[in-house]
Design a protein around this motif. Structure first.
Motif, PDB file in Angstrom:
ATOM      1  N   LEU A  23     -16.529  -6.811   3.857  1.00  0.00           N
ATOM      2  CA  LEU A  23     -16.952  -5.485   3.399  1.00  0.00           C
ATOM      3  C   LEU A  23     -16.410  -4.384   4.311  1.00  0.00           C
ATOM      4  O   LEU A  23     -15.921  -3.359   3.826  1.00  0.00           O
ATOM      5  N   LYS A  24     -16.484  -4.595   5.615  1.00  0.00           N
ATOM      6  CA  LYS A  24     -15.967  -3.584   6.550  1.00  0.00           C
ATOM      7  C   LYS A  24     -14.477  -3.341   6.316  1.00  0.00           C
ATOM      8  O   LYS A  24     -14.016  -2.200   6.329  1.00  0.00           O
ATOM      9  N   PHE A  25     -13.730  -4.425   6.092  1.00  0.00           N
ATOM     10  CA  PHE A  25     -12.303  -4.272   5.803  1.00  0.00           C
ATOM     11  C   PHE A  25     -12.112  -3.421   4.551  1.00  0.00           C
ATOM     12  O   PHE A  25     -11.302  -2.488   4.536  1.00  0.00           O
ATOM     13  N   LEU A  26     -12.848  -3.727   3.496  1.00  0.00           N
ATOM     14  CA  LEU A  26     -12.700  -3.003   2.235  1.00  0.00           C
ATOM     15  C   LEU A  26     -13.193  -1.559   2.347  1.00  0.00           C
ATOM     16  O   LEU A  26     -12.606  -0.658   1.736  1.00  0.00           O
ATOM     17  N   TRP A  27     -14.258  -1.314   3.105  1.00  0.00           N
ATOM     18  CA  TRP A  27     -14.717   0.069   3.309  1.00  0.00           C
ATOM     19  C   TRP A  27     -13.648   0.885   4.029  1.00  0.00           C
ATOM     20  O   TRP A  27     -13.449   2.048   3.734  1.00  0.00           O
ATOM     21  N   GLN A  28     -12.939   0.262   4.957  1.00  0.00           N
ATOM     22  CA  GLN A  28     -11.908   0.968   5.719  1.00  0.00           C
ATOM     23  C   GLN A  28     -10.599   1.122   4.943  1.00  0.00           C
ATOM     24  O   GLN A  28      -9.948   2.151   5.021  1.00  0.00           O
ATOM     25  N   HIS A  29     -10.196   0.080   4.207  1.00  0.00           N
ATOM     26  CA  HIS A  29      -8.874   0.069   3.582  1.00  0.00           C
ATOM     27  C   HIS A  29      -8.889   0.331   2.079  1.00  0.00           C
ATOM     28  O   HIS A  29      -7.828   0.472   1.482  1.00  0.00           O
ATOM     29  N   GLY A  30     -10.052   0.348   1.468  1.00  0.00           N
ATOM     30  CA  GLY A  30     -10.128   0.576   0.031  1.00  0.00           C
ATOM     31  C   GLY A  30      -9.855  -0.693  -0.757  1.00  0.00           C
ATOM     32  O   GLY A  30      -9.718  -1.789  -0.185  1.00  0.00           O
ATOM     33  N   PRO A  31      -9.772  -0.573  -2.078  1.00  0.00           N
ATOM     34  CA  PRO A  31      -9.562  -1.741  -2.939  1.00  0.00           C
ATOM     35  C   PRO A  31      -8.358  -2.554  -2.468  1.00  0.00           C
ATOM     36  O   PRO A  31      -7.304  -2.004  -2.162  1.00  0.00           O
ATOM     37  N   SER A  32      -8.537  -3.879  -2.406  1.00  0.00           N
ATOM     38  CA  SER A  32      -7.507  -4.756  -1.851  1.00  0.00           C
ATOM     39  C   SER A  32      -7.498  -6.097  -2.571  1.00  0.00           C
ATOM     40  O   SER A  32      -8.509  -6.527  -3.118  1.00  0.00           O
ATOM     41  N   VAL A  64      -7.012 -10.317  -2.437  1.00  0.00           N
ATOM     42  CA  VAL A  64      -7.452 -11.361  -1.520  1.00  0.00           C
ATOM     43  C   VAL A  64      -6.411 -11.536  -0.411  1.00  0.00           C
ATOM     44  O   VAL A  64      -6.755 -11.671   0.765  1.00  0.00           O
ATOM     45  N   ARG A  65      -5.154 -11.497  -0.756  1.00  0.00           N
ATOM     46  CA  ARG A  65      -4.071 -11.659   0.227  1.00  0.00           C
ATOM     47  C   ARG A  65      -4.175 -10.578   1.306  1.00  0.00           C
ATOM     48  O   ARG A  65      -4.053 -10.852   2.493  1.00  0.00           O
ATOM     49  N   GLU A  66      -4.383  -9.333   0.894  1.00  0.00           N
ATOM     50  CA  GLU A  66      -4.482  -8.235   1.864  1.00  0.00           C
ATOM     51  C   GLU A  66      -5.686  -8.427   2.793  1.00  0.00           C
ATOM     52  O   GLU A  66      -5.586  -8.208   4.001  1.00  0.00           O
ATOM     53  N   VAL A  67      -6.820  -8.819   2.215  1.00  0.00           N
ATOM     54  CA  VAL A  67      -8.016  -9.055   3.030  1.00  0.00           C
ATOM     55  C   VAL A  67      -7.757 -10.219   3.979  1.00  0.00           C
ATOM     56  O   VAL A  67      -8.065 -10.147   5.172  1.00  0.00           O
ATOM     57  N   HIS A  68      -7.170 -11.292   3.459  1.00  0.00           N
ATOM     58  CA  HIS A  68      -6.894 -12.466   4.288  1.00  0.00           C
ATOM     59  C   HIS A  68      -5.965 -12.112   5.451  1.00  0.00           C
ATOM     60  O   HIS A  68      -6.213 -12.496   6.596  1.00  0.00           O
ATOM     61  N   PHE A  92     -10.179  -6.361  -5.354  1.00  0.00           N
ATOM     62  CA  PHE A  92     -11.610  -6.303  -5.073  1.00  0.00           C
ATOM     63  C   PHE A  92     -11.948  -5.010  -4.355  1.00  0.00           C
ATOM     64  O   PHE A  92     -11.137  -4.478  -3.596  1.00  0.00           O
ATOM     65  N   GLN A  93     -13.155  -4.537  -4.618  1.00  0.00           N
ATOM     66  CA  GLN A  93     -13.686  -3.396  -3.880  1.00  0.00           C
ATOM     67  C   GLN A  93     -15.183  -3.591  -3.707  1.00  0.00           C
ATOM     68  O   GLN A  93     -15.808  -4.333  -4.465  1.00  0.00           O
ATOM     69  N   PRO A  94     -15.756  -2.939  -2.711  1.00  0.00           N
ATOM     70  CA  PRO A  94     -17.191  -3.113  -2.486  1.00  0.00           C
ATOM     71  C   PRO A  94     -18.005  -2.578  -3.666  1.00  0.00           C
ATOM     72  O   PRO A  94     -17.689  -1.530  -4.228  1.00  0.00           O
ATOM     73  N   ALA A  95     -19.036  -3.301  -4.020  1.00  0.00           N
ATOM     74  CA  ALA A  95     -19.968  -2.834  -5.050  1.00  0.00           C
ATOM     75  C   ALA A  95     -21.120  -2.092  -4.390  1.00  0.00           C
ATOM     76  O   ALA A  95     -21.947  -1.495  -5.072  1.00  0.00           O
TER      77      ALA A  95
END
Length: 133
Positions: free
Chosen positions: A15-24, A26-30, A68-71
Motif C-alpha cells: 500500500l505504501k508503494f502504491l500511495w507513493q507511486h500511484g496505480p502500478s 504487479v511487476r512495478e510493485v515487485h 492495481f491501486q489502493p482502495a
C-alpha cells in the motif's frame, strides 16, 4: 468500530508503494519492493490478489497487465490501525499512548515537539470554542 481494513505488515508495504507511486502493475510493485524483500514475482502477485479480495486494492484488468491501486486512503488506514493499536494496548487512551511515545521511546526532535505544541494549542482552542457555544 472502523470498517477500514487493517493491512498486515507486508500488505502495508505494498500500500505504501502504491500511495507513493500511484496505480502500478504487479511487476512495478515487485521491482519496487518485492525484490529487496526477497520475494518472488509470484509471491507479490498472490499477495496483491489476496489484497484485492480483501478490498484493499482495486484492479483494472482492461489491459493485459493488470493495474492495481489502493482502495483505501493512507490517512484512514493509518487512523484505523492506530485506533486498533490504541484499543488493544492502551485501552483506548490517547493520552497514555502519547505519554508513552514521548516519555520512553526515542527522544522527539525540536521540530516534532514544536509541531506537538502547535497541535495541543489548536486542540485547546477548538475545545474552548465548543464549550462556549
Amino acid at each position: 468500530m472502523s470498517t477500514t481494513p487493517k493491512p498486515t505488515p507486508s500488505e502495508l508495504k505494498i500500500l505504501k508503494f502504491l500511495w507513493q507511486h500511484g496505480p502500478s502493475t504487479v511487476r512495478e510493485v515487485h521491482e519496487g519492493i518485492g525484490v529487496s524483500a526477497g520475494h518472488s514475482y509470484t509471491t507479490t502477485l498472490k499477495q496483491m490478489q489476496i489484497m484485492h479480495g480483501k478490498g484493499l486494492l482495486v484492479r483494472d484488468d482492461s489491459q493485459r497487465a493488470h493495474v492495481f491501486q489502493p482502495a483505501v486512503g493512507e490517512e484512514p488506514t493509518q487512523r484505523a490501525m492506530l485506533d486498533d493499536f490504541m484499543d488493544r494496548v492502551y485501552e483506548g487512551s490517547a493520552s497514555q499512548l502519547v505519554l508513552q511515545a514521548l516519555g520512553t521511546s526515542r527522544p522527539a526532535s525540536s521540530e516534532e515537539l514544536e509541531a506537538i505544541e502547535q497541535l495541543v494549542q489548536r486542540l485547546r482552542s477548538e475545545s474552548d470554542g465548543e464549550s462556549e457555544a
